[in-house]
Design a protein around this motif. Structure first.
Motif, PDB file in Angstrom:
ATOM      1  N   UNK A   1       0.824  -1.212   0.000  1.00  0.00           N
ATOM      2  CA  UNK A   1       0.000   0.000   0.000  1.00  0.00           C
ATOM      3  C   UNK A   1       0.858   1.262   0.000  1.00  0.00           C
ATOM      4  N   UNK A   2       1.899   1.267   0.827  1.00  0.00           N
ATOM      5  CA  UNK A   2       2.735   2.469   0.891  1.00  0.00           C
ATOM      6  C   UNK A   2       3.444   2.694  -0.439  1.00  0.00           C
ATOM      7  N   UNK A   3       3.939   1.627  -1.039  1.00  0.00           N
ATOM      8  CA  UNK A   3       4.609   1.767  -2.331  1.00  0.00           C
ATOM      9  C   UNK A   3       3.655   2.320  -3.385  1.00  0.00           C
ATOM     10  N   UNK A   4       2.408   1.823  -3.411  1.00  0.00           N
ATOM     11  CA  UNK A   4       1.425   2.308  -4.386  1.00  0.00           C
ATOM     12  C   UNK A   4       1.100   3.779  -4.149  1.00  0.00           C
ATOM     13  N   UNK A   5       0.989   4.181  -2.872  1.00  0.00           N
ATOM     14  CA  UNK A   5       0.695   5.578  -2.557  1.00  0.00           C
ATOM     15  C   UNK A   5       1.852   6.486  -2.962  1.00  0.00           C
ATOM     16  N   UNK A   6       3.070   6.071  -2.658  1.00  0.00           N
ATOM     17  CA  UNK A   6       4.230   6.890  -3.019  1.00  0.00           C
ATOM     18  C   UNK A   6       4.346   7.027  -4.528  1.00  0.00           C
ATOM     19  N   UNK A   7       4.049   5.950  -5.228  1.00  0.00           N
ATOM     20  CA  UNK A   7       4.109   5.994  -6.693  1.00  0.00           C
ATOM     21  C   UNK A   7       3.041   6.933  -7.246  1.00  0.00           C
ATOM     22  N   UNK A   8       1.828   6.888  -6.664  1.00  0.00           N
ATOM     23  CA  UNK A   8       0.760   7.779  -7.120  1.00  0.00           C
ATOM     24  C   UNK A   8       1.132   9.240  -6.892  1.00  0.00           C
ATOM     25  N   UNK A   9       1.769   9.530  -5.765  1.00  0.00           N
ATOM     26  CA  UNK A   9       2.148  10.910  -5.469  1.00  0.00           C
ATOM     27  C   UNK A   9       3.223  11.429  -6.420  1.00  0.00           C
ATOM     28  N   UNK A  10       3.976  10.530  -7.064  1.00  0.00           N
ATOM     29  CA  UNK A  10       4.956  11.003  -8.043  1.00  0.00           C
ATOM     30  C   UNK A  10       4.289  11.553  -9.293  1.00  0.00           C
ATOM     31  N   UNK A  11       2.967  11.335  -9.434  1.00  0.00           N
ATOM     32  CA  UNK A  11       2.245  11.830 -10.612  1.00  0.00           C
ATOM     33  C   UNK A  11       1.448  13.101 -10.323  1.00  0.00           C
ATOM     34  N   UNK A  12       1.427  13.545  -9.051  1.00  0.00           N
ATOM     35  CA  UNK A  12       0.571  14.676  -8.679  1.00  0.00           C
ATOM     36  C   UNK A  12       1.325  15.986  -8.543  1.00  0.00           C
ATOM     37  N   UNK A  13       2.636  15.948  -8.683  1.00  0.00           N
ATOM     38  CA  UNK A  13       3.426  17.155  -8.441  1.00  0.00           C
ATOM     39  C   UNK A  13       3.102  18.300  -9.371  1.00  0.00           C
ATOM     40  N   UNK A  14       2.833  17.986 -10.639  1.00  0.00           N
ATOM     41  CA  UNK A  14       2.559  19.053 -11.609  1.00  0.00           C
ATOM     42  C   UNK A  14       1.278  19.797 -11.254  1.00  0.00           C
ATOM     43  N   UNK A  15       0.237  19.070 -10.815  1.00  0.00           N
ATOM     44  CA  UNK A  15      -1.013  19.726 -10.414  1.00  0.00           C
ATOM     45  C   UNK A  15      -0.773  20.583  -9.184  1.00  0.00           C
ATOM     46  N   UNK A  16      -0.079  20.035  -8.185  1.00  0.00           N
ATOM     47  CA  UNK A  16       0.173  20.777  -6.950  1.00  0.00           C
ATOM     48  C   UNK A  16       1.006  22.026  -7.213  1.00  0.00           C
ATOM     49  N   UNK A  17       1.924  21.932  -8.156  1.00  0.00           N
ATOM     50  CA  UNK A  17       2.814  23.057  -8.454  1.00  0.00           C
ATOM     51  C   UNK A  17       2.103  24.154  -9.236  1.00  0.00           C
ATOM     52  N   UNK A  18       1.278  23.754 -10.220  1.00  0.00           N
ATOM     53  CA  UNK A  18       0.671  24.745 -11.115  1.00  0.00           C
ATOM     54  C   UNK A  18      -0.713  25.197 -10.671  1.00  0.00           C
ATOM     55  N   UNK A  19      -1.446  24.332 -10.002  1.00  0.00           N
ATOM     56  CA  UNK A  19      -2.826  24.670  -9.609  1.00  0.00           C
ATOM     57  C   UNK A  19      -3.125  24.079  -8.237  1.00  0.00           C
ATOM     58  N   UNK A  20      -2.500  24.591  -7.175  1.00  0.00           N
ATOM     59  CA  UNK A  20      -2.663  23.983  -5.847  1.00  0.00           C
ATOM     60  C   UNK A  20      -4.097  23.971  -5.350  1.00  0.00           C
ATOM     61  N   UNK A  21      -4.929  24.886  -5.824  1.00  0.00           N
ATOM     62  CA  UNK A  21      -6.329  24.874  -5.392  1.00  0.00           C
ATOM     63  C   UNK A  21      -7.065  23.636  -5.905  1.00  0.00           C
ATOM     64  N   UNK A  22      -6.495  22.953  -6.895  1.00  0.00           N
ATOM     65  CA  UNK A  22      -7.107  21.740  -7.433  1.00  0.00           C
ATOM     66  C   UNK A  22      -6.285  20.500  -7.067  1.00  0.00           C
ATOM     67  N   UNK A  23      -5.513  20.634  -5.997  1.00  0.00           N
ATOM     68  CA  UNK A  23      -4.700  19.504  -5.531  1.00  0.00           C
ATOM     69  C   UNK A  23      -4.725  19.416  -4.010  1.00  0.00           C
TER      70      UNK A  23
END
Length: 672
Positions: A557-579
């Motif tokens: 579970x932790x590995x899957x969560x960490x892997x998923x978070x590697x795909x969310x950085x662009x949203x958090x960086x460019x549009x934090x209100x949608x992350x």
């Protein structure tokens, strides 16, 4: 041909069951009928609490002449977006691409293969400010199909191809410390210093962003994160978007000052805000008293006004009453005087900002409570009198279908609020709802999207249903120590990883299962909007489950969560209100997440440490209390008493402090 909505489980579809339009539900048979007749499909998508959906229904779908044109030239399909978020998602993407905007009602014209060739939203029954009327549009589309059918089909195919090109997979970009700090700085730039909240009108409750900011403040001490949260929570709670009489929040404010709401009340908004206000209340900051009051009132609203006979929670209360938006909720000075008498009415009008000019329409005002009353007993008496009078007014309709993901959010909110307010009956209510969801919505081991009146709907559960319900069940496991909630949550997460994970792009998820009905395209939206995205909800639940499950599951579970978070950085960086939900999950992981196991022989032995753990652990932490060395509860396994006394074990990222036996030492350990 009869209207085919009478046996629907959606109240929104049932609202249209008596229309002269020959509506179909979303079924393969509807598209087969379009192929047989060689006519386009008219797809109309909305939801029960939608004001403009009601307007278009009254103007057009109840009109016999317009219905006759629809029936002659189209196969007409009506969809509840809350029941079929997958269908809504793919055609909303097309609508936004074609028009530059979206909304509901959504009106799409499709080929019999489901490919869109013309999309829009609300169309008036008569020409309005340059907009074509709905009858004009029907005639134009029918003529184009009959005279240039091949050309229309080719254009629809190009639309589908272009949509596929516009949505490449998210690149790898982690939500790391730099991204989280940068997000706080960007949110500070977008913060409305005068009115609080983010951006301008219309202004939506930023519930998931608030949860992120609170967790970030707890971890880093950021004063900006706390100030933005406190300012926004107070502005919303004192404005017209909050129901000052009955508790609960409306969908959004039409203005930047939080004065005039769009009056529909959604379960997901109130579940998410319940959690955020409870989190703020337990921090003990300057606004803690206000946050605690709003937490209590919002929880009471859920239990009183949205709980169904089956014990779970209804989807929404309508924006309209008898076709008039806000009719139930707004007041004039004369109406106050009729209920309260002259002196109390004057006092209440000043306190609640009810003016002769009005803050809403036709001289009526929404109720605001911009300051605490100087006479609390008087305010309580007046509040009860106004609420009683309001209860005798016509009431908004209720969409009483039970949506799995929204109920999952309600479980989490109620359990976390119960820990702050010491309201064990709220946990009992959450368990009753969880019983219904796990017994009725799980069919042959697979999750369904919704039910109504004890009858489960046919629509399959989507990713957000799995993530949100798993998170709610994990909250219940922590509150009760019952293993069955943990096991069911883990089974849902196993299904999410097996059926929804993207096989070609590690860390990404689809919103529909691999064996679900094939649509125009397989939806996959990672952004947090009014509620968490399916991907962020599942990631958050995976982080929580990894901290609660045994070692056989935790690493996966932790590995899957960490892997998923590697795909969310662009949203958090460019549009934090949608992350917001993504970043809250990242903060939990950065905290460790914090784990607290309280081992004691009896409930009485454990109570003081358990209360302290839940009151002082940071957001995203997990805490379980139970008998020492309880093998059936993984977090308690191997946790003995200390010198014959109840003990608390505090760990972060699987590294544990020495166990403590006093509340003071536990609070100190959690503060480190």
């Amino acid at each position: 041909m009869a209207n085919r909505l009478a046996d629907a489980t959606s109240p929104y579809l049932l609202q249209h069951a008596d229309n002269p339009v020959h509506w179909w539900q979303w079924t393969p048979e509807a598209f087969e009928e379009a192929r047989r007749r060689d006519v386009p499909v008219l797809l109309s998508i909305g939801y029960a609490a939608c004001h403009w959906c009601h307007v278009m229904a009254h103007e057009s779908f109840e009109d016999a002449d317009i219905a006759a044109v629809m029936n002659e030239n189209f196969v007409n399909i009506k969809v509840d977006r809350e029941e079929r978020p997958d269908v809504d998602s793919v055609y909303m993407e097309a609508t936004q691409a074609m028009t530059g905007q979206g909304g509901w009602p959504m009106t799409c014209f499709l080929t019999p293969d489901g490919e869109p060739f013309h999309c829009g939203t609300y169309y008036p029954a008569r020409p309005l400010q340059g907009m074509p009327s709905f009858p004009q549009l029907l005639d134009a589309v029918a003529k184009a199909w009959s005279e240039r059918g091949a050309e229309v089909r080719a254009a629809a195919t190009r639309v589908v191809e272009q949509l596929a090109e516009q949505r490449p997979p998210l690149p790898e970009s982690a939500v790391d410390e730099q991204v989280l700090s940068s997000a706080v700085a960007q949110l500070h730039e977008e913060f409305d210093a005068a009115n609080a909240g983010f951006g301008g009108a219309p202004k939506f409750p930023p519930s998931m962003v608030l949860e992120f900011l609170l967790r970030h403040h707890e971890r880093t001490g950021s004063p900006d994160a706390l100030a933005m949260t406190e300012g926004t929570c107070e502005a919303m709670a004192r404005g017209g978007i909050y129901d000052q009489l009955a508790g609960g929040f409306a969908r959004y404010s039409v203005d930047a000052e939080w004065v005039v709401p769009h009056f529909e009340k959604m379960l997901y908004d109130n579940a998410l805000l319940l959690r955020a206000y409870a989190h703020l209340a337990k921090l003990g900051a300057s606004s803690a008293a206000l946050a605690e009051r709003v937490t209590r009132e919002t929880g009471e609203f859920l239990l009183r006004d949205l709980r169904t006979a089956e014990g779970a929670f209804a989807a929404s209360l309508d924006a309209d009453t008898e076709g008039v938006e806000g009719l139930t909720y707004v007041w004039t000075p004369e109406e106050l005087q009729e209920v309260l008498g002259e002196q109390d009415a004057q006092w209440a009008a000043e306190l609640l900002h009810v003016t002769s000019a009005g803050t809403f329409e036709h001289g009526a005002s929404t109720l605001q409570l911009r300051r605490d009353p100087d006479d609390l007993p008087r305010w309580q008496r007046i509040r009860e009198a106004l609420l009683d009078a309001r209860s005798r007014r016509p009431q908004p309709g209720i969409d009483d279908k039970i949506v799995t993901s929204w109920n999952g959010m309600a479980l989490t909110g109620l359990v976390e609020a119960a820990a702050v307010l010491q309201e064990p009956q709220w946990i009992d209510a959450a368990e009753r709802a969880a019983d219904l969801l796990t017994e009725l919505h799980l069919v042959d081991g697979r999750l369904r999207r919704s039910s109504r009146d004890g009858v489960v709907g046919a629509a399959a559960g989507v990713l957000e249903d799995h993530g949100c319900l798993a998170e709610g069940l994990l909250a219940l496991h922590q509150a009760t120590g019952r293993r069955r909630w943990l096991e069911t949550a883990c089974a849902l997460l196993d299904t999410a990883l097996e059926q929804f994970a993207d096989d070609e792009h590690a860390g990404l998820f689809h919103d529909t299962a691999a064996d679900a009905e094939a649509l125009m395209r397989r939806p996959s939206d990672p952004t947090d909007n009014a509620s968490p995205s399916g991907a962020s909800a599942t990631t958050s639940a995976l982080i929580t489950a990894a901290a609660l499950a045994g070692p056989d599951r935790a690493a996966r579970y932790r590995s899957a969560a960490e892997q998923a978070l590697t795909r969310a950085g662009l949203i958090a960086e460019r549009a934090p209100r949608f992350a917001g939900h993504w970043m809250a999950a990242a903060e939990a992981l950065a905290h460790g997440p914090t784990q607290v196991a309280v081992a004691g022989e009896t409930d009485e032995d454990r109570t003081a440490l358990s209360v302290a753990a839940r009151r002082h652990a940071p957001g995203g932490a997990v805490a379980v209390a139970g008998p020492p060395e309880a093998e059936e509860v993984p977090l308690l396994a191997g946790r003995p008493l200390v010198d014959g006394r109840a003990a608390a074990y505090v760990c972060r990222g699987y590294v544990c402090d020495r166990p403590v036996t006093s509340v003071e030492d536990l609070v100190s350990a959690l503060a480190r």
